[in-house]
Design an enzyme around this catalytic site. Structure first.
Site, PDB file in Angstrom:
ATOM      1  N   SER A   1     -18.010  40.564 -18.839  1.00 47.99           N
ATOM      2  CA  SER A   1     -18.832  41.727 -19.124  1.00 47.99           C
ATOM      3  C   SER A   1     -18.538  42.895 -18.181  1.00 47.99           C
ATOM      4  O   SER A   1     -18.075  42.711 -17.063  1.00 47.99           O
ATOM      5  CB  SER A   1     -20.313  41.346 -19.006  1.00 47.99           C
TER       6      SER A   1
ATOM      7  N   GLN B   1     -19.971  44.934 -15.598  1.00 45.55           N
ATOM      8  CA  GLN B   1     -21.036  44.441 -14.740  1.00 45.55           C
ATOM      9  C   GLN B   1     -20.953  45.059 -13.355  1.00 45.55           C
ATOM     10  O   GLN B   1     -19.966  45.683 -12.975  1.00 45.55           O
ATOM     11  CB  GLN B   1     -20.939  42.924 -14.611  1.00 45.55           C
TER      12      GLN B   1
ATOM     13  N   HIS C   1     -22.999  44.126  -9.223  1.00 44.67           N
ATOM     14  CA  HIS C   1     -23.898  43.243  -8.490  1.00 44.67           C
ATOM     15  C   HIS C   1     -24.794  44.087  -7.587  1.00 44.67           C
ATOM     16  O   HIS C   1     -24.342  45.065  -6.991  1.00 44.67           O
ATOM     17  CB  HIS C   1     -23.092  42.239  -7.664  1.00 44.67           C
TER      18      HIS C   1
ATOM     19  N   LYS D   1     -24.231  40.101  -3.869  1.00 41.43           N
ATOM     20  CA  LYS D   1     -23.072  39.329  -4.312  1.00 41.43           C
ATOM     21  C   LYS D   1     -21.780  40.133  -4.211  1.00 41.43           C
ATOM     22  O   LYS D   1     -21.074  40.320  -5.197  1.00 41.43           O
ATOM     23  CB  LYS D   1     -23.291  38.852  -5.758  1.00 41.43           C
TER      24      LYS D   1
ATOM     25  N   GLU E   1     -17.928  40.452  -3.779  1.00 35.20           N
ATOM     26  CA  GLU E   1     -16.990  39.403  -4.183  1.00 35.20           C
ATOM     27  C   GLU E   1     -15.544  39.872  -4.082  1.00 35.20           C
ATOM     28  O   GLU E   1     -15.243  41.061  -4.154  1.00 35.20           O
ATOM     29  CB  GLU E   1     -17.292  38.931  -5.610  1.00 35.20           C
TER      30      GLU E   1
ATOM     31  N   HIS F   1     -17.254  46.711 -12.697  1.00 39.68           N
ATOM     32  CA  HIS F   1     -15.989  46.008 -12.889  1.00 39.68           C
ATOM     33  C   HIS F   1     -16.081  45.062 -14.076  1.00 39.68           C
ATOM     34  O   HIS F   1     -17.176  44.781 -14.581  1.00 39.68           O
ATOM     35  CB  HIS F   1     -15.585  45.222 -11.631  1.00 39.68           C
TER      36      HIS F   1
ATOM     37  N   ARG G   1     -25.461  43.237 -16.291  1.00 44.16           N
ATOM     38  CA  ARG G   1     -24.463  43.424 -17.347  1.00 44.16           C
ATOM     39  C   ARG G   1     -24.842  44.594 -18.259  1.00 44.16           C
ATOM     40  O   ARG G   1     -26.020  44.871 -18.454  1.00 44.16           O
ATOM     41  CB  ARG G   1     -24.329  42.158 -18.190  1.00 44.16           C
TER      42      ARG G   1
ATOM     43  N   LYS H   1     -24.463  38.130 -23.597  1.00 42.60           N
ATOM     44  CA  LYS H   1     -25.619  37.859 -22.758  1.00 42.60           C
ATOM     45  C   LYS H   1     -26.515  39.097 -22.653  1.00 42.60           C
ATOM     46  O   LYS H   1     -26.183  40.181 -23.133  1.00 42.60           O
ATOM     47  CB  LYS H   1     -25.156  37.409 -21.363  1.00 42.60           C
TER      48      LYS H   1
END
Length: 422
Positions: A107, A109, A111, A134, A136, A277, A296, A302
């Site tokens: 997706s 998205q 964080h 989060k 990453e 991203h 998302r 979702k």
């Protein structure tokens, strides 16, 4: 109590994963004989989780207890500095380590930062299931495609001028304000960020009818090979790929405003809080703070949370080099990937000759490793203790432990090791 021991990872079967034996997630789980695991060639194997997140915790292979329970009972394996800094006395590691096998785009998205994560978790604990941030890092282990961060403002302006289908979704006043600032000498100034936010919000909140109509026109034009300039040709293949996977989805238009990157094995990108991203294709090692919070807004079946995505982004427009993690030597045959956050770093070990050895000096916190190629032996306690490790085997290394890796056969031994120290 051993300072090094094998742990059992878990698998996640999301729709976007590679299917059957084509997935490295499935290959690793099968080769390491994860209990109860068998490969179904029709099923998508998306993620291999290694860590203590309560959604899908790893287990100590020898005892069957969760890794977090074992670490809570033996806090010296985490180390007091890490426990104190990250409140890890309950045995929860500050990082989560994964393997991702991506066939279909993830997706659009972002964080949340720590403060936003705490608010979202308190308001919607059924959706945002922990209060942590989060950040990453994705480290490619095969050729890897991704969207990451906003393109530089002049690039976005070029795509807007060349793509009438996208331009039609943006109110003229919003478009004019953005174009007037697109060559600003302060691209991350407050006015420029506000203009970019208004453009992005206009796209992501456009009505479904115009979205589908304009995407249909765009796809038809691209299918016929029609483009308005050379820059536009860069995203043709991406737009058509995404449209096959998510026909008529607004997330497809993000191809024009987000950086499109192609990573070779060994290259890595880092995404901090609020950076938009989407991973598009390929396989990678992924390490993050110990969280599963995702906001998302497109390219997903979702739940979409467009308001929180739009409000929580940094709107920092920059080339993709902003997100690249440059590797550095860690030891003779090991490479360090050290993103700008305290929760984790990742080391790649690569030994090519039979019997080749590599020693890692002690780090002041815990680590988790996985064998992604070959097989060998891991030794500690001055070589008095050791364990054999083959493809897909996952192991834990306690704080302040010297470890030695030895290649056991012809061909490369490759190990990825995530760790934290303070």
């Amino acid at each position: 109590m051993a300072a090094v021991f094998k742990i059992v990872p878990t698998t996640q079967m999301y729709d976007w994963g590679k299917t059957g034996k084509s997935s490295k997630v499935a290959q690793f789980a099968d080769s390491s004989r994860v209990p109860g695991f068998t490969i179904d060639e029709a099923s998508p194997y998306a993620e291999l989780w290694m860590g203590t997140h309560p959604k899908s915790p790893s287990y100590v292979q020898s005892s069957g207890t969760t890794l977090s329970e074992h670490l809570a009972a033996h806090p010296e394996l985490i180390g007091k500095p890490v426990i104190d800094k990250f409140d890890a006395g309950n045995g929860n590691l500050p990082f989560l380590f994964k393997v991702l096998s991506i066939e279909k785009a993830l997706s659009i998205q972002a964080h949340p930062d720590k403060a936003t994560a705490e608010i979202l978790h308190a308001q919607h604990p059924d959706i945002y299931k922990d209060p942590n941030h989060k950040p990453e890092m994705a480290l490619a282990i095969t050729p890897f495609l991704a969207l990451c961060g906003f393109r530089p403002l002049p690039e976005i302006a070029t795509y807007l001028n060349a793509t009438p289908e996208l331009r039609s979704l943006i109110p003229p006043s919003v478009l004019d304000a953005f174009l007037s600032l697109s060559n600003s000498s302060t691209p991350t100034g407050p006015d420029e960020k506000a203009a970019l936010k208004n453009v992005f919000a206009s796209i992501m909140t456009a009505d479904e009818g115009p979205i589908k109509e304009q995407l249909g026109s765009l796809v038809e034009r691209y299918t016929k090979g029609e483009t308005h300039n050379d820059e536009e040709t860069e995203v043709v293949e991406l737009v058509l790929r995404l449209n096959e996977q998510f026909p008529g989805d607004i997330g497809i238009f993000c191809a024009f405003v987000l950086n499109y990157v192609r990573l070779s094995p060994g290259e890595a990108i880092f995404l901090g809080a609020g950076e938009p991203h989407a991973y598009v294709y390929g396989e990678c090692m992924e390490c993050m703070a110990n969280s599963d919070n995702v906001i998302r807004a497109g390219l997903t079946p979702k739940l979409r949370d467009v308001p929180n995505l739009v409000s929580g982004l940094t709107y920092t427009a920059a080339p993709p080099t902003k997100h690249v993690v440059n590797p550095a030597p860690f030891s003779t045959s090991s490479t360090l990937y050290d993103p700008p956050i305290p929760e984790f770093s990742v080391v790649q070990v690569k030994l090519s000759d039979v019997g080749a050895k590599e020693v890692h000096k002690p780090v002041g916190g815990p680590s988790i490793g996985i064998v992604t190629e070959g097989s060998g032996r891991i030794k500690w306690n001055d070589g008095k203790d050791g364990l054999d490790a083959g493809l897909g085997d996952v192991f834990f290394v306690g704080a302040n432990t010297t470890v030695e890796f030895e290649n056991g056969r012809q061909g490369d031994l490759v190990v990825y090791r995530a760790f934290v120290e303070v």
